[in-house]
Design a protein around this motif. Structure first.
Motif, short mmCIF file in Angstrom:
data_model
loop_
_atom_site.label_atom_id
_atom_site.label_comp_id
_atom_site.label_asym_id
_atom_site.label_seq_id
_atom_site.Cartn_x
_atom_site.Cartn_y
_atom_site.Cartn_z
N GLY A 120 0.80 -1.23 0.00
CA GLY A 120 0.00 0.00 0.00
C GLY A 120 0.82 1.26 0.00
N PHE A 124 -2.60 3.15 -4.72
CA PHE A 124 -3.80 3.74 -4.13
C PHE A 124 -4.72 2.65 -3.58
N PHE A 125 -5.62 3.06 -2.70
CA PHE A 125 -6.49 2.12 -2.00
C PHE A 125 -7.27 1.21 -2.94
N HIS A 163 -3.19 4.73 2.43
CA HIS A 163 -3.73 5.72 1.51
C HIS A 163 -4.03 7.04 2.22
N HIS A 169 0.77 9.25 -1.21
CA HIS A 169 -0.65 9.28 -1.55
C HIS A 169 -1.14 10.72 -1.59
N THR A 253 3.51 7.65 -8.36
CA THR A 253 3.41 8.27 -7.03
C THR A 253 4.76 8.75 -6.53
N THR A 373 -11.08 13.26 0.01
CA THR A 373 -10.16 14.25 -0.56
C THR A 373 -10.70 15.66 -0.39
#
Length: 464
Positions: A120, A124-125, A163, A169, A253, A373
Motif C-alpha cells: 500500500g 492507491f487504496f 492511503h 498518496h 506516485t 479528498t
C-alpha cells in the motif's frame, strides 16, 4: 451553473443531506430496492431539494457518475481480468498454499495484512485492493469456513491506512502543501503510526467482526474449478505478475512526490512518460496484457477460448461498477449543492486548538459530502492561515496535517463511493457494510487522531 449561487445555509443543507441518507437506507434495507436505482432516484431528489437549477441537474448527475466511473470502472475491469487469470491458471491456489505453509493458518490473515501495508505504500487504496483480492480470497477459501471479513478487512484496512496517512498518496501530499509541512516528516510520522493503527483498527477489528458476522468468500473472480491445470505457474511467477502493477504505479506516485519536493523536474519528458506508465489504469492494463500472455498458456487457452475467459470476468463486477458510480453521483450532488462551502463558513471560527479544529472540520465535511479528498483539502485550506502564523514547529505541523487526514476518513457511508466499492467487492449488503466497514473507518479515524495527537503532545513538550 456559473451564475448560480446557493441561497440555503449550512443548517438546511445538512438537513436535506440527512433526510437523503435516511431515505437511501430505508429504501435499500427495508423496502429492498436495488441500491443502484435508489442512489439514482435519491440523487435526483436531492438535487431538486437543494435548488440546483433544473437545466443543470442531469449534467450534475452525469458528472458525479462519470467522474467516479472514469477511474473506478477501468480499475475494477482490468483488475478483474488480472484476478480471473490468476485464479483460473491455478496461480491463486499456489500462492495461498505457499502463504499457509510459511505462516500457518492462524497467522495467514496477519501476514496478508502486513503484506498489504507494504504494497500500500506506492499504490492507491482501490487499485491495491483490486490487485490483492484474488490472493486474499484464495487464502481465505483455502483455510475454509466463513472467514471473509477476517482476511478481507485485514487487507482492506491496511490499504486504507496507507492511503490516508502516508505520502506519496495524494491526500497527505495535498494537505502538506496547504500547511507548508515537511513531506519527509509527514512521511515519517505516517509510517510510525501505520502499523499500530492497522493492528488495532484493522486486524483486531477484522477478527472481532468475523466472529460476529461470519461470511463465505464470494466468487468475484470465479470459483476454483476442477479443470485447473496440473502444472500451474510457479509461486515466483504469480508474485511477479501481482507486483508488476505496484512497481509501475510507484513510478507515478514516487515521481509526483519527488516533483512536489523539488527533487526532479516535473516537466521533463522522461518524468512525464514514467508518470503515464505509472497511472493506475495504464499500469493495470500493462499487467493484464502480460497476465494474458503468461498465465493464459497454463490453461492451454488461446484465441477465442481466452477471449471467452476474459469476457466472463465482467458479469460479476458489473453491479459493483454501477453501484459505485451511483454512490459517486450522490456524493457529487451534495458537493455541487454547496454543502462543503456552507459548512466551511460555519466552521471557520470554532475556537478550538488548531490540531483539534483541523480534525473536527475534516470529520464534519467528510460525513456531510462523502469525499475524503474534498474534506481534507477543504479543512487544510481553512486551517492553513492559522497553522502558517501559529509558530508551530515542523513536527507539530506534520502532526496537524495528519490530524486533518484522520478526520477525512471518518464514518464512510452511503455518500462515499468507497463504501459501495468495499461492500460490493465483499458481497455485503448495506446494513452489514455499515456495521463493519463504516465502524472500521470510524475507529481508524479516532485512533489515528489519538496517535497523531500523542506525538503532537510529545513534540510540544520537548519543543521539537
Amino acid at each position: 451553473m456559473e451564475d448560480w449561487t446557493q441561497t440555503l445555509g449550512a443548517g438546511p443543507l445538512l438537513g436535506i443531506a440527512a433526510v437523503a441518507v435516511a431515505l437511501i437506507l430505508f429504501l435499500v434495507i427495508k423496502v429492498r430496492l436495488h441500491a443502484f436505482l435508489v442512489l439514482v432516484v435519491v440523487s435526483l431528489l436531492t438535487a431538486l431539494a437543494t435548488g440546483i437549477p433544473a437545466d443543470a441537474i442531469v449534467q450534475t448527475l452525469l458528472d458525479g457518475f462519470g467522474g467516479t466511473l472514469g477511474n473506478v470502472a477501468l480499475l475494477i475491469g482490468l483488475g478483474a481480468i488480472l484476478g480471473r487469470l490468476v485464479e483460473s491458471s491455478g496461480g491463486a491456489k499456489v500462492v495461498a498454499e505457499k502463504m499457509v505453509s510459511i505462516f500457518g493458518e492462524k497467522r495467514a490473515a496477519f501476514a496478508l495484512g502486513v503484506t498489504s501495508l507494504i504494497l500500500g505504500f506506492p499504490i492507491f487504496f482501490d487499485a491495491g485492493l483490486i490487485v490483492m483480492l484474488p490472493i486474499i480470497f484464495a487464502v481465505a477459501r483455502r483455510i475454509g469456513g466463513k472467514n471473509l471479513l477476517l482476511y478481507g478487512f485485514s487487507g482492506a484496512a491496511a490499504f486504507s491506512v496507507m492511503h490516508i496517512f502516508v505520502p506519496p498518496h495524494p491526500g497527505p501530499v495535498a494537505a502538506s502543501e496547504f500547511f507548508g509541512a515537511s513531506l519527509g516528516l509527514v512521511l515519517l510520522v505516517g509510517i510510525v503510526i501505520a502499523f499500530p493503527l492497522w493492528y488495532l483498527t484493522g486486524y483486531l477489528w477484522a477478527k472481532f467482526v468475523n466472529s460476529k458476522v461470519p461470511m463465505i468468500v464470494p466468487d468475484l473472480f470465479g470459483r476454483t474449478d476442477e479443470d485447473q491445470p496440473k502444472n500451474p505457474p510457479k509461486f515466483a511467477t504469480v508474485v511477479a505478475i501481482l507486483l508488476l502493477p505496484l512497481v509501475l504505479i510507484l513510478f507515478n506516485t514516487g515521481l509526483n512526490a519527488l516533483t512536489t519536493a523539488g527533487t526532479v523536474d516535473g516537466d521533463a519528458t522522461w518524468v512525464q512518460w514514467l508518470s503515464l506508465i505509472g497511472t493506475a489504469p495504464v499500469a493495470l492494463l500493462i499487467s493484464a496484457l502480460i497476465a494474458i500472455l503468461v498465465l493464459g498458456k497454463f490453461r492451454g487457452e488461446t484465441g477465442s477460448a481466452l477471449d471467452k475467459l476474459v469476457d466472463g470476468t465482467f458479469g460479476p463486477v458489473a453491479s459493483v461498477i454501477l453501484i459505485t458510480g451511483a454512490g459517486g453521483m450522490f456524493g457529487g450532488v451534495l458537493r455541487t449543492s454547496g454543502i462543503g462551502d456552507a459548512l466551511s463558513d460555519s466552521l471557520s471560527d470554532l475556537g478550538l486548538p488548531v490540531i483539534l479544529a483541523a480534525y473536527v472540520i475534516a470529520v464534519v465535511l467528510r460525513v456531510a459530502q462523502g469525499s475524503a479528498t474534498v474534506a481534507l483539502v477543504t479543512a487544510a485550506g481553512l486551517m492553513a492561515p492559522a497553522v502558517m502564523s501559529g509558530g508551530f514547529t515542523d513536527l507539530q505541523i506534520a502532526c496537524i496535517t495528519l490530524a486533518a487526514a484522520a478526520g477525512s476518513v471518518f464514518a464512510s457511508h452511503v455518500n462515499d463511493s468507497g463504501f459501495w466499492l468495499v461492500g460490493k467487492l465483499m458481497n455485503m449488503d448495506v446494513k452489514t457494510t455499515l456495521k463493519t466497514w463504516t465502524v472500521q473507518q470510524t475507529l481508524m479515524s479516532l485512533v489515528g487522531f489519538a496517535l497523531v495527537y500523542a506525538i503532537y503532545g510529545i513534540a510540544s513538550a520537548v519543543g521539537v
